[in-house]
Write a protein that holds these residues in place. Sequence first.
Motif, PDB file in Angstrom:
ATOM      1  N   ILE A 171      25.559  10.273   3.222  1.00 37.17           N
ATOM      2  CA  ILE A 171      24.492  10.308   2.223  1.00 37.17           C
ATOM      3  C   ILE A 171      23.785   8.956   2.091  1.00 37.17           C
ATOM      4  O   ILE A 171      22.605   8.893   1.764  1.00 37.17           O
ATOM      5  N   TRP A 172      24.501   7.855   2.358  1.00 36.60           N
ATOM      6  CA  TRP A 172      23.925   6.540   2.070  1.00 36.60           C
ATOM      7  C   TRP A 172      22.620   6.252   2.807  1.00 36.60           C
ATOM      8  O   TRP A 172      21.743   5.575   2.229  1.00 36.60           O
ATOM      9  N   PRO A 173      22.394   6.731   4.062  1.00 35.61           N
ATOM     10  CA  PRO A 173      21.079   6.469   4.663  1.00 35.61           C
ATOM     11  C   PRO A 173      19.934   7.072   3.857  1.00 35.61           C
ATOM     12  O   PRO A 173      18.881   6.438   3.710  1.00 35.61           O
ATOM     13  N   LEU A 174      20.139   8.286   3.322  1.00 37.47           N
ATOM     14  CA  LEU A 174      19.112   8.900   2.482  1.00 37.47           C
ATOM     15  C   LEU A 174      18.913   8.091   1.199  1.00 37.47           C
ATOM     16  O   LEU A 174      17.778   7.844   0.786  1.00 37.47           O
ATOM     17  N   ALA A 175      20.022   7.684   0.568  1.00 35.16           N
ATOM     18  CA  ALA A 175      19.923   6.899  -0.665  1.00 35.16           C
ATOM     19  C   ALA A 175      19.155   5.600  -0.415  1.00 35.16           C
ATOM     20  O   ALA A 175      18.302   5.208  -1.228  1.00 35.16           O
ATOM     21  N   PHE A 176      19.444   4.940   0.703  1.00 38.46           N
ATOM     22  CA  PHE A 176      18.728   3.694   0.995  1.00 38.46           C
ATOM     23  C   PHE A 176      17.253   3.948   1.228  1.00 38.46           C
ATOM     24  O   PHE A 176      16.403   3.163   0.770  1.00 38.46           O
ATOM     25  N   MET A 177      16.902   5.009   1.952  1.00 37.97           N
ATOM     26  CA  MET A 177      15.498   5.292   2.211  1.00 37.97           C
ATOM     27  C   MET A 177      14.745   5.554   0.912  1.00 37.97           C
ATOM     28  O   MET A 177      13.580   5.144   0.762  1.00 37.97           O
ATOM     29  N   ILE A 178      15.376   6.229  -0.032  1.00 31.00           N
ATOM     30  CA  ILE A 178      14.746   6.456  -1.338  1.00 31.00           C
ATOM     31  C   ILE A 178      14.509   5.113  -2.035  1.00 31.00           C
ATOM     32  O   ILE A 178      13.425   4.845  -2.568  1.00 31.00           O
ATOM     33  N   ILE A 179      15.531   4.251  -2.034  1.00 29.18           N
ATOM     34  CA  ILE A 179      15.395   2.918  -2.639  1.00 29.18           C
ATOM     35  C   ILE A 179      14.286   2.131  -1.950  1.00 29.18           C
ATOM     36  O   ILE A 179      13.437   1.511  -2.604  1.00 29.18           O
ATOM     37  N   PHE A 180      14.285   2.154  -0.639  1.00 30.47           N
ATOM     38  CA  PHE A 180      13.327   1.375   0.157  1.00 30.47           C
ATOM     39  C   PHE A 180      11.897   1.810  -0.122  1.00 30.47           C
ATOM     40  O   PHE A 180      11.010   0.968  -0.346  1.00 30.47           O
ATOM     41  N   LEU A 181      11.655   3.111  -0.138  1.00 28.78           N
ATOM     42  CA  LEU A 181      10.296   3.614  -0.326  1.00 28.78           C
ATOM     43  C   LEU A 181       9.802   3.380  -1.747  1.00 28.78           C
ATOM     44  O   LEU A 181       8.631   3.038  -1.956  1.00 28.78           O
ATOM     45  N   ILE A 182      10.679   3.556  -2.746  1.00 30.45           N
ATOM     46  CA  ILE A 182      10.265   3.332  -4.131  1.00 30.45           C
ATOM     47  C   ILE A 182      10.086   1.836  -4.397  1.00 30.45           C
ATOM     48  O   ILE A 182       9.113   1.417  -5.045  1.00 30.45           O
ATOM     49  N   SER A 183      11.001   1.018  -3.894  1.00 30.92           N
ATOM     50  CA  SER A 183      10.943  -0.426  -4.149  1.00 30.92           C
ATOM     51  C   SER A 183       9.672  -1.046  -3.595  1.00 30.92           C
ATOM     52  O   SER A 183       9.131  -2.005  -4.166  1.00 30.92           O
ATOM     53  N   ASN A 184       9.172  -0.512  -2.488  1.00 32.98           N
ATOM     54  CA  ASN A 184       7.970  -1.072  -1.890  1.00 32.98           C
ATOM     55  C   ASN A 184       6.718  -0.818  -2.721  1.00 32.98           C
ATOM     56  O   ASN A 184       5.664  -1.385  -2.424  1.00 32.98           O
ATOM     57  N   SER A 185       6.829   0.009  -3.750  1.00 29.57           N
ATOM     58  CA  SER A 185       5.689   0.216  -4.634  1.00 29.57           C
ATOM     59  C   SER A 185       5.540  -0.923  -5.640  1.00 29.57           C
ATOM     60  O   SER A 185       4.477  -1.074  -6.255  1.00 29.57           O
ATOM     61  N   VAL A 186       6.592  -1.738  -5.825  1.00 32.05           N
ATOM     62  CA  VAL A 186       6.520  -2.856  -6.779  1.00 32.05           C
ATOM     63  C   VAL A 186       6.930  -4.183  -6.147  1.00 32.05           C
ATOM     64  O   VAL A 186       6.786  -5.232  -6.780  1.00 32.05           O
ATOM     65  N   GLU A 187       7.436  -4.165  -4.914  1.00 37.18           N
ATOM     66  CA  GLU A 187       7.797  -5.387  -4.208  1.00 37.18           C
ATOM     67  C   GLU A 187       7.403  -5.253  -2.741  1.00 37.18           C
ATOM     68  O   GLU A 187       7.273  -4.145  -2.226  1.00 37.18           O
ATOM     69  N   SER A 188       7.240  -6.377  -2.063  1.00 30.00           N
ATOM     70  CA  SER A 188       6.858  -6.372  -0.646  1.00 30.00           C
ATOM     71  C   SER A 188       8.103  -6.525   0.217  1.00 30.00           C
ATOM     72  O   SER A 188       8.637  -7.633   0.351  1.00 30.00           O
TER      73      SER A 188
END
Length: 333
Positions: free
Chosen positions: A274-291
């Motif tokens: 599951i962790w690859p999916l969890a990271f991708m969710i974090i990565f995609l959302i985080s890029n909306s407020v950080e570079s």
Amino acid sequence: MTIQSLRSDFIPITLFGIYLGVRFSHSTLFRLLFRSVLILSFISLVVAWLIPSIGRHPMTHFAYPGAWKGIFTHKNSLGFNLILTNVFLFLRWLDHSQKKNLIDYALLFLLIGGTILSESLSALLISYLSINLTWLYCYCYQWRGKPTILALKIVFMVCVSLIGIVSVLWTPLMTGLGKDPTLSARTLIWEYVLGRVDESIILGFGREVFWKTPGLFTNVWRVAHHVPPHAHNGYVDLLADLGYAGLLLFFVALLPILVKVLKLAYQNRNMYDIWPLAFMIIFLISNSVESLLLKGANFSWLIFVVIACSPLTHSGSPPSSQRQTSRIRSSKI
């Protein structure tokens, strides 16, 4: 992209990510990654508590006086590390094959408390969203044909409605929470950068050229009252660096990666898969407020490359009950 910046950080970190993705299984990578971010988070919280002169922003800081940053240079870096730690610890807590003890619960509450003390609202929201989206997909979602399509349509309409309501009530909502409606001038910076992108709309200005060219970024001061090192939005920065051609190429490359992690998490519901999916969710959302895209020796970009290059095969045989559930769900697809 400048040749010097490619050689100094982007190419080495990308090659290292390719090596890790090809060399190690994703279950081994999860154990290494979880231990690393857990140690970094724990040390950061201890340093911020015991040595505030090092672990906290100074009280004279123009934006975040006294905010916890730990051993990192900025509170947002600590916040991202805490996001990873919170989500990965929660995945371990959800995995019934893993034994839990008081230390696990104590760590979870400690890290949530540390996230609050870092004064990073985005870290709290991203942790909450990532945990809930991962849990809903991996433990509640089940393909049942037309009923599932109907449910997805309803969820989509609800999400669109919520986005519309939040956009209308954004200013009074953020003011009521004691936060800046411009997200520390982020929205003003995005508007300015997007306006300048029209000058090189197809291929962009080149990697990190925008923030190193005074003629391009100088006027940011007028809207944000400071000159940031980036736009605080990975997609806006990618657009400025590589134009719409680079942004389109990124999303085209992203699609098969998302399909791969979604398929793995759906068929094999344990923390290692599951962790690859969890990271991708974090990565995609985080890029909306950080570079976090193509920015220097970036830890998040390293993990993204690892997931992209990893074959992501099933990590091992789950317990019998999980195997039976997986077979039932697979037969319904």
